[in-house]
Motif scaffolding. Structure first.
Motif, PDB file in Angstrom:
ATOM      1  N   UNK A 137       0.810  -1.206   0.000  1.00 46.79           N
ATOM      2  CA  UNK A 137       0.000   0.000   0.000  1.00 46.79           C
ATOM      3  C   UNK A 137       0.846   1.259   0.000  1.00 46.79           C
ATOM      4  N   UNK A 138       0.277   2.337  -0.486  1.00 51.91           N
ATOM      5  CA  UNK A 138       1.033   3.559  -0.723  1.00 51.91           C
ATOM      6  C   UNK A 138       1.502   4.235   0.561  1.00 51.91           C
ATOM      7  N   UNK A 139       0.885   3.917   1.688  1.00 51.68           N
ATOM      8  CA  UNK A 139       1.287   4.535   2.950  1.00 51.68           C
ATOM      9  C   UNK A 139       2.335   3.720   3.706  1.00 51.68           C
ATOM     10  N   UNK A 140       2.852   2.666   3.121  1.00 54.79           N
ATOM     11  CA  UNK A 140       3.773   1.787   3.844  1.00 54.79           C
ATOM     12  C   UNK A 140       5.143   2.431   4.028  1.00 54.79           C
ATOM     13  N   UNK A 141       5.794   2.070   5.124  1.00 52.23           N
ATOM     14  CA  UNK A 141       7.120   2.617   5.430  1.00 52.23           C
ATOM     15  C   UNK A 141       8.159   2.142   4.424  1.00 52.23           C
ATOM     16  N   UNK A 142       8.021   0.925   3.932  1.00 50.30           N
ATOM     17  CA  UNK A 142       8.984   0.402   2.985  1.00 50.30           C
ATOM     18  C   UNK A 142       8.971   1.145   1.665  1.00 50.30           C
ATOM     19  N   UNK A 143       7.794   1.499   1.183  1.00 49.31           N
ATOM     20  CA  UNK A 143       7.702   2.275  -0.056  1.00 49.31           C
ATOM     21  C   UNK A 143       8.284   3.667   0.141  1.00 49.31           C
ATOM     22  N   UNK A 144       7.974   4.280   1.267  1.00 46.18           N
ATOM     23  CA  UNK A 144       8.515   5.610   1.565  1.00 46.18           C
ATOM     24  C   UNK A 144      10.040   5.584   1.626  1.00 46.18           C
ATOM     25  N   UNK A 145      10.599   4.531   2.210  1.00 48.40           N
ATOM     26  CA  UNK A 145      12.050   4.420   2.308  1.00 48.40           C
ATOM     27  C   UNK A 145      12.692   4.369   0.930  1.00 48.40           C
ATOM     28  N   UNK A 146      12.105   3.589   0.009  1.00 47.88           N
ATOM     29  CA  UNK A 146      12.657   3.520  -1.345  1.00 47.88           C
ATOM     30  C   UNK A 146      12.442   4.827  -2.092  1.00 47.88           C
ATOM     31  N   UNK A 147      11.293   5.441  -1.908  1.00 45.26           N
ATOM     32  CA  UNK A 147      11.024   6.711  -2.578  1.00 45.26           C
ATOM     33  C   UNK A 147      12.052   7.768  -2.187  1.00 45.26           C
ATOM     34  N   UNK A 148      12.319   7.877  -0.897  1.00 44.84           N
ATOM     35  CA  UNK A 148      13.286   8.873  -0.418  1.00 44.84           C
ATOM     36  C   UNK A 148      14.684   8.596  -0.957  1.00 44.84           C
ATOM     37  N   UNK A 149      15.086   7.321  -0.959  1.00 41.67           N
ATOM     38  CA  UNK A 149      16.439   6.973  -1.390  1.00 41.67           C
ATOM     39  C   UNK A 149      16.602   7.087  -2.902  1.00 41.67           C
ATOM     40  N   UNK A 150      15.640   6.579  -3.659  1.00 46.55           N
ATOM     41  CA  UNK A 150      15.761   6.577  -5.109  1.00 46.55           C
ATOM     42  C   UNK A 150      15.639   7.973  -5.712  1.00 46.55           C
ATOM     43  N   UNK A 151      15.059   8.899  -4.967  1.00 45.89           N
ATOM     44  CA  UNK A 151      14.968  10.281  -5.452  1.00 45.89           C
ATOM     45  C   UNK A 151      16.340  10.914  -5.626  1.00 45.89           C
ATOM     46  N   UNK A 152      17.348  10.322  -5.011  1.00 44.60           N
ATOM     47  CA  UNK A 152      18.713  10.831  -5.157  1.00 44.60           C
ATOM     48  C   UNK A 152      19.348  10.410  -6.475  1.00 44.60           C
ATOM     49  N   UNK A 153      18.777   9.393  -7.140  1.00 44.02           N
ATOM     50  CA  UNK A 153      19.400   8.888  -8.365  1.00 44.02           C
ATOM     51  C   UNK A 153      18.471   8.928  -9.566  1.00 44.02           C
ATOM     52  N   UNK A 154      17.214   9.341  -9.387  1.00 46.01           N
ATOM     53  CA  UNK A 154      16.299   9.372 -10.516  1.00 46.01           C
ATOM     54  C   UNK A 154      15.044  10.151 -10.209  1.00 46.01           C
TER      55      UNK A 154
END
Length: 264
Positions: A13-30
């Protein structure tokens, strides 16, 4: 190489901590756009809907549908120029050949390959003794750091190396960050099967995956080189996989087909 356009989805689900963690990290490379289920869609496999409702979200889009719906809606309409799809980070590992078809996380990655878009499914192993226990966990967002670090590394480097010339998608499983820095190991999905069916006094049958208890105790039958062995040993498991379900022709089946009588 230019920064990639990343379609990020999951099954928790879109509110999950795991998705947020990847979103924050991947924003640095794409350039990250989230297209994820509005609600938890764990273990739905590649279930697909006829139509889905789309809601705008601060991260991108929330879809009232399955992970496969999110990939199709994302690549077919919302983010058609995506260079790579990342699914995760799932709360709980997706290890073993028999799990791949059940997992919504893995299924979202598989769906991307039919659009000829490379994909990475990402999950985090949590040492619990029952598969049902995942529903009760509230993980610390920092626990996903090792999974996020490995995903960032692969997204940033794998596309330009030819990795996806031979693999349609990567199935990544990382230990919790609390275990410390983890080496990366290339693996294959374990073929060890531990499902049991126990008849209860009331006549119901309880289906349970016994491997979780063995993993939590560090006592598993899986050989070196397998995804489950790598994760239990504290490594980030990366399995390069292909999506189409195909096999080679063989003489025995050819012979059966030739002798089939449609009039019998």
């Amino acid at each position: 190489m230019d920064e990639p356009s990343i379609l990020l989805t999951n099954d928790d689900g879109i509110e999950s901590a795991g998705l947020r963690a990847l979103s924050d990290t991947l924003s640095d490379v794409g350039d990250v756009t989230v297209v994820a289920p509005a609600e938890d869609q764990s273990a739905v496999g590649r279930s697909l809907s006829h139509d889905v409702t789309v809601h705008e979200h601060e991260l991108g889009y929330a879809i009232e549908g399955t992970p496969a719906d999110c990939t199709v809606a994302g690549l077919g309409s919302l983010v058609p120029d995506a260079d790579i799809v990342v699914a995760g980070c799932n709360q709980g590992a997706n290890l073993g050949a028999y799990v791949l078809g059940r997992s919504g996380t893995v299924s979202a990655a598989v769906e991307a390959t039919f659009f000829d878009v490379p994909a990475i499914a990402v999950s985090m192993y949590i040492p619990v003794r029952e598969d049902a226990a995942f529903d009760e966990l509230q993980m610390n967002p920092e626990s996903y750091a090792e999974a996020a670090r490995a995903t960032e590394y692969l997204v940033e480097r794998a596309r330009g190396t030819g990795v996806f010339d031979d693999a349609d998608y990567l199935n990544v499983n990382a230990p919790v960050a609390e275990w410390g820095p983890a080496e990366m190991a290339v693996t294959y999905p374990s073929e060890v099967y531990q499902m049991t069916a126990t008849r209860e006094d009331n006549g119901d049958i309880q289906l349970q995956d016994r491997i979780w208890e063995r993993m939590a105790e560090g006592d598993i039958p899986d050989p070196e080189g397998s995804d489950r062995r790598a994760v239990v040993d504290g490594k980030v498991s990366v399995s390069p996989l292909t999506a189409p379900h195909t096999t080679e022709h063989h003489d025995e089946l050819d012979a059966l087909a030739e002798t089939y009588d449609p009039t019998a």
